[in-house]
Design an enzyme around this catalytic site. Structure first.
Site, PDB file in Angstrom:
ATOM      1  N   HIS A  51      -9.626   1.448   4.549  1.00 41.85           N
ATOM      2  CA  HIS A  51      -8.379   1.596   5.305  1.00 41.85           C
ATOM      3  C   HIS A  51      -8.628   2.542   6.475  1.00 41.85           C
ATOM      4  O   HIS A  51      -9.417   3.491   6.358  1.00 41.85           O
ATOM      5  CB  HIS A  51      -7.275   2.139   4.393  1.00 41.85           C
ATOM      6  CG  HIS A  51      -5.926   2.110   5.048  1.00 41.85           C
ATOM      7  ND1 HIS A  51      -5.533   3.069   5.947  1.00 41.85           N
ATOM      8  CD2 HIS A  51      -4.911   1.224   4.957  1.00 41.85           C
ATOM      9  CE1 HIS A  51      -4.306   2.757   6.380  1.00 41.85           C
ATOM     10  NE2 HIS A  51      -3.910   1.645   5.786  1.00 41.85           N
ATOM     11  N   GLU A 102      -5.768  -4.641  10.514  1.00 46.11           N
ATOM     12  CA  GLU A 102      -4.732  -3.646  10.757  1.00 46.11           C
ATOM     13  C   GLU A 102      -5.065  -2.880  12.042  1.00 46.11           C
ATOM     14  O   GLU A 102      -5.857  -1.930  12.007  1.00 46.11           O
ATOM     15  CB  GLU A 102      -4.667  -2.652   9.595  1.00 46.11           C
ATOM     16  CG  GLU A 102      -4.342  -3.291   8.266  1.00 46.11           C
ATOM     17  CD  GLU A 102      -3.745  -2.290   7.280  1.00 46.11           C
ATOM     18  OE1 GLU A 102      -2.652  -2.550   6.794  1.00 46.11           O
ATOM     19  OE2 GLU A 102      -4.371  -1.246   7.036  1.00 46.11           O
ATOM     20  N   GLY A 156       2.148   2.412  10.774  1.00 48.08           N
ATOM     21  CA  GLY A 156       3.127   3.484  10.615  1.00 48.08           C
ATOM     22  C   GLY A 156       3.797   3.900  11.917  1.00 48.08           C
ATOM     23  O   GLY A 156       4.500   4.903  11.962  1.00 48.08           O
ATOM     24  N   SER A 175       3.024  -1.993  10.456  1.00 46.45           N
ATOM     25  CA  SER A 175       4.465  -2.104  10.697  1.00 46.45           C
ATOM     26  C   SER A 175       5.011  -3.511  10.444  1.00 46.45           C
ATOM     27  O   SER A 175       5.922  -3.957  11.130  1.00 46.45           O
ATOM     28  CB  SER A 175       4.819  -1.634  12.110  1.00 46.45           C
ATOM     29  OG  SER A 175       4.431  -0.273  12.287  1.00 46.45           O
ATOM     30  N   ASN A 233       0.877  -1.178   0.000  1.00 46.64           N
ATOM     31  CA  ASN A 233       0.000   0.000   0.000  1.00 46.64           C
ATOM     32  C   ASN A 233       0.914   1.227   0.000  1.00 46.64           C
ATOM     33  O   ASN A 233       1.458   1.595   1.030  1.00 46.64           O
ATOM     34  CB  ASN A 233      -0.892  -0.040   1.254  1.00 46.64           C
ATOM     35  CG  ASN A 233      -1.723   1.217   1.421  1.00 46.64           C
ATOM     36  OD1 ASN A 233      -1.796   2.051   0.522  1.00 46.64           O
ATOM     37  ND2 ASN A 233      -2.360   1.352   2.579  1.00 46.64           N
ATOM     38  N   LYS A 275       0.176   4.228  -0.408  1.00 46.46           N
ATOM     39  CA  LYS A 275      -0.482   5.430   0.126  1.00 46.46           C
ATOM     40  C   LYS A 275      -0.229   6.628  -0.799  1.00 46.46           C
ATOM     41  O   LYS A 275      -0.132   6.440  -2.009  1.00 46.46           O
ATOM     42  CB  LYS A 275      -0.016   5.679   1.572  1.00 46.46           C
ATOM     43  CG  LYS A 275      -0.193   4.431   2.446  1.00 46.46           C
ATOM     44  CD  LYS A 275      -0.081   4.687   3.910  1.00 46.46           C
ATOM     45  CE  LYS A 275      -0.278   3.372   4.662  1.00 46.46           C
ATOM     46  NZ  LYS A 275      -0.240   3.529   6.112  1.00 46.46           N
ATOM     47  N   GLU A 310      -7.046   4.935   7.591  1.00 44.52           N
ATOM     48  CA  GLU A 310      -6.827   6.362   7.276  1.00 44.52           C
ATOM     49  C   GLU A 310      -8.049   6.939   6.567  1.00 44.52           C
ATOM     50  O   GLU A 310      -8.410   8.096   6.775  1.00 44.52           O
ATOM     51  CB  GLU A 310      -5.548   6.512   6.437  1.00 44.52           C
ATOM     52  CG  GLU A 310      -4.300   6.291   7.299  1.00 44.52           C
ATOM     53  CD  GLU A 310      -3.110   5.699   6.564  1.00 44.52           C
ATOM     54  OE1 GLU A 310      -3.076   5.707   5.327  1.00 44.52           O
ATOM     55  OE2 GLU A 310      -2.192   5.211   7.269  1.00 44.52           O
TER      56      GLU A 310
END
Ligand code: PGA
Length: 255
Positions: free
Chosen positions: A97, A169, A175, A215, A11, A13, A99
């Site tokens: 996701h 996730e 991250g 991560s 991904n 991003k 985010e």
């Protein structure tokens, strides 16, 4: 147990221009063009899909988008539809996701509409779920993920459920350099499979691939992938360089 082909997806991003994407995809292709035992998927930004398609075309490497709209076309300024993605030969699309859920207000209902539209267009959704640190500390993580799985996949027929991929996730691991322990991840993956069974049947629950994300990197991937219900990874940071991404795929190739 059913054989599930491992899937490692990058991904990217909001990173990489078209020419940077061409370079990265080219480096990955040099190493993984023939990789058939693990499904390798690159998810660049929309603006790089065509060039990545060009680079990996004719190899076993697949690619996908990071989002889409649920309508096929219309007055939705700035949006992209499943059919547009299919017309570029995309196979996958990441949906829901964290985010997108936290910065762009995506709800389970929206993710559900997108998942149905993706499946109707023969795109494979990678549906993301995962709890925040507060939810885990309050011991609500199982309930939160159950609600996300049930809401995001509501009304999808068993035959279609079998086609999709779920990415677990934990938001606190994305991250941040923190990773769920293999035991924490395995516990949740097995739980997600039990929710899928409640929603459909054992065959579906055993067929759906569930990736871990947050991560994941070469130093922790082997332990995570050794767990019976972890079928791959959705990789952010470590997918932005060919070396670490290729290494992750090599680890996934080991049985
Ligand atoms: P990360 O991101 O690997 O950088 O934690 C994973 C993701 O957000 O999909």
């Amino acid at each position: 147990m059913k054989h599930r082909k491992r899937i490692i997806a990058g991904n990217w991003k909001m990173n990489k221009t078209a020419s940077e994407s061409q370079t990265l995809a080219g480096e990955i292709k040099r190493e993984l063009a023939e990789c058939s035992d693990v499904e390798v998927v690159l998810c660049p930004p929309f603006t790089s899909l065509a060039i990545v398609a060009d680079v990996v075309g004719g190899t076993s490497i697949k690619f996908g988008a990071q989002n889409m709209h649920w309508e096929a076309s219309g007055a939705y300024t700035g949006e992209i539809s499943a059919y547009m993605l299919r017309s570029l030969y995309c196979h996958f699309v990441i949906l829901g996701h964290s985010e997108r859920r936290s910065y762009f207000g995506e709800t389970d209902e929206i993710v559900n509409k997108k998942a149905k539209a993706a499946l109707a267009a023969t795109l494979t959704p990678i549906v993301c779920v995962g709890e925040t640190i507060e939810e885990r500390q309050a011991e609500k993580h199982m309930q939160v993920v159950r609600t996300q799985v049930q809401g995001s996949l509501a009304g999808i027929a068993p035959a279609d459920l079998k086609k999709l991929v779920i990415a677990y996730e934990p938001v606190w691991a994305i991250g941040t350099g923190l990773t769920a322990s293999p035991e924490q991840a395995q516990e949740m993956h097995a739980f997600i499979r039990s929710v899928l069974k409640e929603m459909s049947n054992e065959d579906v629950a055993q067929s759906v691939r569930i990736q871990y994300g947050g991560s994941m990197k070469p130093s922790n991937a082997a332990e995570l992938l050794a767990k019976p219900d972890i079928d791959g990874g959705l990789i952010g940071g470590a997918s932005l360089e060919a070396k670490s991404f290729v290494e992750l795929v090599r680890i996934a190739q080991q049985k």
